[in-house]
Design an enzyme around this catalytic site. Structure first.
Site, mmCIF file in Angstrom:
data_model
loop_
_atom_site.group_PDB
_atom_site.id
_atom_site.type_symbol
_atom_site.label_atom_id
_atom_site.label_comp_id
_atom_site.label_asym_id
_atom_site.label_seq_id
_atom_site.Cartn_x
_atom_site.Cartn_y
_atom_site.Cartn_z
ATOM 1 N N SER A 116 0.806 -1.231 0.000
ATOM 2 C CA SER A 116 0.000 0.000 0.000
ATOM 3 C C SER A 116 0.833 1.272 0.000
ATOM 4 C CB SER A 116 -0.925 0.015 1.213
ATOM 5 O OG SER A 116 -1.805 -1.077 1.130
ATOM 6 N N HIS A 135 -15.051 -0.040 3.817
ATOM 7 C CA HIS A 135 -14.893 1.257 4.453
ATOM 8 C C HIS A 135 -16.068 2.193 4.212
ATOM 9 C CE1 HIS A 135 -10.596 -0.069 4.099
ATOM 10 N NE2 HIS A 135 -10.561 0.454 5.309
ATOM 11 N N CYS A 141 -7.660 2.236 1.956
ATOM 12 C CA CYS A 141 -8.740 1.479 1.322
ATOM 13 C C CYS A 141 -8.301 0.987 -0.056
ATOM 14 C CB CYS A 141 -9.985 2.346 1.183
ATOM 15 S SG CYS A 141 -11.279 1.547 0.222
#
Lengths: 380, 598
Positions: free
Chosen positions: B318, B361, B374
């Site tokens: 991420s 989310h 997310c």
């Protein structure tokens, strides 16, 4: 005419009844065998000289010798008239590479002499000597006079002088000096008056003197001083020559035995696989070894001069004389340098010293000599 | 060609040349005769007795200091025992004596000597290394009874902090045959040269130039005269950009883990800490390793010799969303207020892609997508950008290319695109791969060092720095990436939120009084079909943990990237380590009020 007819008749009488062997009989086996034996001795000595070095140079030198034999055969098979035709091209290519090396060359021992091509490193100045010889032969063979005029001498000197100057700029003075015997030998044969030759020698001595005082670098001048007063400073600059003399002298009659030279194996002797390889041989094989090797060189030179004498035309004679002068000068200079008769400069010993470009040059030169001999009857 | 007329002349002249050659050859022969036969005995004596030796004077190798002048490497003397077999009447007796002094079994020394059987008898045998001072002294005082032994003093490198600085400093080893031939006479056999790290990169500076002295020794090897000719030029000492305190703290925090930490100054690329775990003790290489020690190093499953910060590359996970967000904003394909609904997974190109959070989310915009990391938001952004533009921005951040750090062996990582796929994999690019790359999975690979440089671009407002370790070295100036400084400023704000706002994934790095900004990352080692927590899996299948960060957020002076192999979640495994480093390095400044604007 008389002088060329006698060796021919000796050979032809042998070959008449063995027509198939005719070509083999046209080869000068004295030259060919002395080269093979010398190269063999060279390989063994290179191995001994490098046994205490980081790298055993034997496999590499063996590769150069193998390649050299192939190139010898190639040079042998090409008609030398083709070579003289090509000489201007070869010479120009050589000049370009000598200029190139000044800018992009690799520096070894202070001289920028090497061109790297991939994994290989070549010294263009070595091959340039062959090209210079061929061009000189082409130029001088075209002059049909008993004696050369000053203009023609100047032109010949210019042909040899250009690559000589470029090599001296590297600076590789030893390599540059080797153009001189080629030029002198060929001029002498081509018909320069003896008094002119004497004048040339006088001029070069005075130019050399001027160079010595104004054109040399400190270490080069130091080497000459060392040569002039060898024993005065045994610990300093005379170290190399002194170690070499101890190596040679301690070999006495029969030497200390192969790989047993204390001078060589204990690393006292610098440059022992290249310029000072003859000292290793002298230490390990003694005077007998020295005499044998010098005898083989003499055999080569004497036979090559005979090849020149029976060559078909002026070009052939000139080429062979150029090669012989070059070869003989290397032998004399190196063997004299090793025992302190001459100043130390980078002049290797043909077929013995380690070195790719030099080894190949000698094999090619030998191929050309044998090729000139082979074509002594060919009508053209 | 009319040459015949002058042929007689040619013959005469050729014979003249031959005559000159023969005469000169005779002179040479006489020369050899004189030296070898007439004076042979004299030179034989010289060779046997009065030996001139040219001995190298080893140049002391340069020392290495950290940025605050603390010594990291020094030279210490070491004693080596040599045996000259030609001077021993009774080798067995000599070895027996040596064995008694060294307290080693005689058979061991026999084996050493046996290896030299083929060599000339005057070639010195290296009997033992690293003698204690008392042992060396013992051979010194018995030199009359045992002239065959000689004690040689050499200098060894002592790495004061051992394994803590091993991957930065590297170590020395004996010069290889390859270096010898390529070195053009710079090295001689047995020379020690840098094999890794700073010792390798800056070997030429550190080693200086060996000198020479010529000595006269008699037949018993005693020195008669010494005449120093050329003094050695000592190697240059180097000051590193490394901060020893920070390096040790990083090492301490990583102890027992596998992974690496890179801390650098985003303004100029100076590396303050560089840790790769597990590490090794470079002092082992200063002496010859025995077989067990070698085996232990080579067979260690975690390869301690490898510098994970730059020699291993991994999926960025991420953390790559930093690149994605920059690309999205710059290309205008998303606005800060555009929202995406995340219910825990989404279908793109006929495949189901899962968000890391089961249940999703809800509605997220760029701010919350970065803060909660997310995945669904970035899947959609990836689909809009397409792989070509993603790759273009990744390269602008310096990914896919070596950073130019002054350590050898750096990996370039990989920024995949369709052209790469055709060239290397001989297959076309699957659109689904774009979606994986959007969250830093799939074929994309980065080194921790590249990651640090990437974060530095955000921190310094758009410049690619060259990470480096030596202050004196010529370092390229930072290169402008052309990225919009306003977008990067916006991003710094977002990344501050990741750490400092409620619910941010980087909360574990939060530090009172310091604005830390960062992004967590978790890169999957195996594809998972369900929302399993990877900590329940076998070690080698657990996720890798990333945390890439900088501080202070408003005017960043330190970038810290932490990577823990199979560490699990970045938020839990990596972020606390970064926090500890900021505390060590920037907190003291805060207390002394140096950092007024922070």
């Amino acid at each position: 005419m008389r002088s060329i007819s006698s060796p021919i008749s000796a050979v032809t009488s042998f070959s008449e009844d063995r027509a198939s062997l005719r070509h083999l009989s046209l080869i000068d086996w004295g030259i060919f065998l002395s080269v093979l034996i010398l190269a063999g001795i060279g390989l063994a000595t290179v191995h001994s000289a490098s046994s205490e070095l980081a790298v055993d140079y034997l496999p590499r030198q063996a590769l150069w010798v193998a390649l050299g034999v192939v190139l010898l055969l190639v040079a042998f098979s090409i008609d030398y008239h083709v070579l003289t035709e090509l000489s201007l091209l070869l010479y120009s290519a050589g000049i370009v590479s000598l200029v190139l090396v000044l800018f992009v060359g690799t520096t070894v021992n202070g001289a920028r002499s090497w061109l790297g091509i991939g994994h290989w490193r070549l010294q263009p100045s070595e091959f340039m000597k062959l090209a210079t010889m061929l061009l000189l032969a082409r130029y001088l063979s075209g002059i049909n006079q008993r004696h050369l005029g000053p203009r023609q001498i100047a032109a010949a000197a210019g042909i040899a002088g250009l690559p000589m100057m470029l090599t001296a700029l590297q600076p590789d003075l030893g390599g540059a000096a080797m153009f001189a015997p080629i030029l002198c030998g060929m001029l002498l044969i081509a018909g320069v008056r003896l008094r002119t030759l004497v004048a040339i020698v006088l001029v070069s001595v005075s130019v050399g003197g001027a160079l010595f005082f104004f054109g040399l670098r400190d270490y080069q001048r130091q080497r000459i001083f060392t040569f002039l007063s060898q024993e005065s400073d045994p610990l300093g600059a005379g170290y190399q020559i002194r170690q070499s003399k101890i190596a040679v002298g301690s070999g006495e009659w029969r030497g200390k035995g192969y790989m047993q030279g204390t001078q060589s194996q204990l690393r006292f002797l610098p440059e022992r696989h290249t310029d000072f390889i003859f000292a290793v041989l002298a230490e390990e094989w003694g005077f007998l070894g020295v005499a044998t090797v010098l005898g083989l060189y003499a055999l080569y030179v004497v036979n090559a001069v005979r090849v020149a004498l029976r060559a078909r035309d002026r070009a052939g004679i000139l080429i062979v004389v150029g090669i012989v002068s070059f070869f003989a000068f290397h032998v004399l200079y190196n063997s004299g340098m090793v025992i302190g008769l001459l100043p130390i400069t980078g002049v290797p010993l043909p077929f013995l010293s380690y070195g790719g470009s030099f080894t190949l040059t000698n094999f090619i030169a030998t191929g050309i000599v044998l090729g000139v001999d082979l074509r002594r009857y060919v009508n053209r | 060609m009319n040459v015949r007329e002058y042929r007689d002349e040619l013959v005469v002249r050729a014979r003249l040349l031959l005559g000159v050659f023969v005469a000169l050859l005779a002179v040479v022969c006489i020369g050899y005769w004189r030296i070898q036969i007439v004076h042979g005995a004299y030179f034989h004596d010289l060779a046997e007795n009065n030996r001139l030796r040219r001995l190298p004077i080893k140049a002391p190798r340069g020392l290495i200091y950290d940025r605050n002048g603390r010594l990291l490497v020094e030279n210490i003397p070491s004693y080596t025992l040599l045996l000259d077999r030609s001077r021993s009447r009774d080798i067995e007796g000599s070895l027996g004596f040596a064995a008694s002094v060294l307290k080693r079994p005689e058979t061991q020394l026999d084996a050493v000597v046996a290896r030299y059987r083929g060599a000339a008898s005057f070639t010195p045998v290296l009997v033992a290394e690293n003698l204690a001072l008392a042992e060396a002294a013992h051979f010194g005082v018995t030199s009359l009874e045992h002239p065959e032994f000689e004690v040689d003093v050499r200098h060894l490198r002592l790495y004061r902090h051992g394994a803590q600085t091993a991957h930065v400093l590297g170590y020395l080893g004996e010069v290889s045959e390859n270096d010898l031939t390529r070195g053009g006479g710079r090295y001689i056999v047995g020379d020690l040269v840098g094999k890794k790290g700073i010792e390798q990169t800056y070997d030429q500076l550190l080693r200086g130039r060996d000198g020479n002295r010529v000595v006269v020794v008699d037949s018993r090897g005693r020195l008669l005269e010494e005449d120093e000719r050329e003094p050695a030029v000592p190697g240059q000492s180097l000051t590193l950009t490394l901060d020893l305190d920070l390096q040790q703290e990083a090492e301490r925090m990583m102890d027992g883990k596998v992974g690496s930490v890179v801390a650098l100054d985003p303004r100029n690329g100076e590396i303050l800490a560089l840790v790769s775990e597990p590490s090794f003790d470079p002092n082992l290489f200063a002496r010859r390793l025995d077989q067990d020690e070698w085996d232990a190093l080579l067979n260690n499953e975690h390869h301690p010799l490898q510098n994970r910060a730059l020699q291993n590359s991994y999926a960025p996970g991420s953390v790559f969303k930093i690149v994605m967000a920059t690309a999205g904003l710059t290309e205008g394909v998303v606005g800060s207020d555009d929202t995406v609904y995340c219910d825990g997974s989404t279908a793109i190109y006929g495949n189901q892609f899962r968000c890391w959070k089961r249940g999703g989310h809800g509605w997220v915009n760029l701010h919350s997508a970065l803060k909660y990391s997310c995945d669904v938001y970035f899947y959609h952004l990836g689909q809009k950008l397409g792989i070509e533009r993603i790759a273009q921005y990744a390269r602008m951040f310096g990914l896919g290319d070596s950073t130019g750090v002054d350590l050898r062996g750096e990996k370039a990582g990989l920024v995949p695109d369709p052209e790469w796929s055709r060239r290397e994999r001989h297959q076309s690019w699957y659109p689904g791969e774009t979606i994986s790359v959007a969250i830093g999975q799939g074929p994309i690979l980065v080194t921790p060092l590249q990651m640090a440089r990437m974060v530095a671009v955000v921190a310094n407002g758009g410049y690619l720095v060259t990470p480096h370790l030596v202050r004196e070295a010529a370092i390229p100036q930072p290169v402008a990436t052309g990225l919009d400084p306003r977008i990067l400023a916006n991003l710094r704000q977002q990344l501050w939120s990741v750490v400092n706002e409620e619910g941010g994934t980087g909360a574990a790095a939060r530090l009172d009084g310091l604005d830390i900004a960062g992004k967590t990352g978790t890169s999957q080692v195996i594809a998972q079909k369900t929302w399993t927590d990877s900590s329940s899996l076998a070690y080698e299948h657990r996720d890798h943990a990333w945390f890439a960060s900088f501080a202070p957020a408003a005017a960043p002076r330190l970038v810290v990237v932490v990577f823990v192999e199979h560490g699990g979640k970045g938020s839990a495994a990596a972020a606390p380590i970064a926090k500890a480093l900021y505390e060590k390095y920037l907190q003291p400044d805060l207390r002394s009020n140096v950092l007024l604007g922070g």
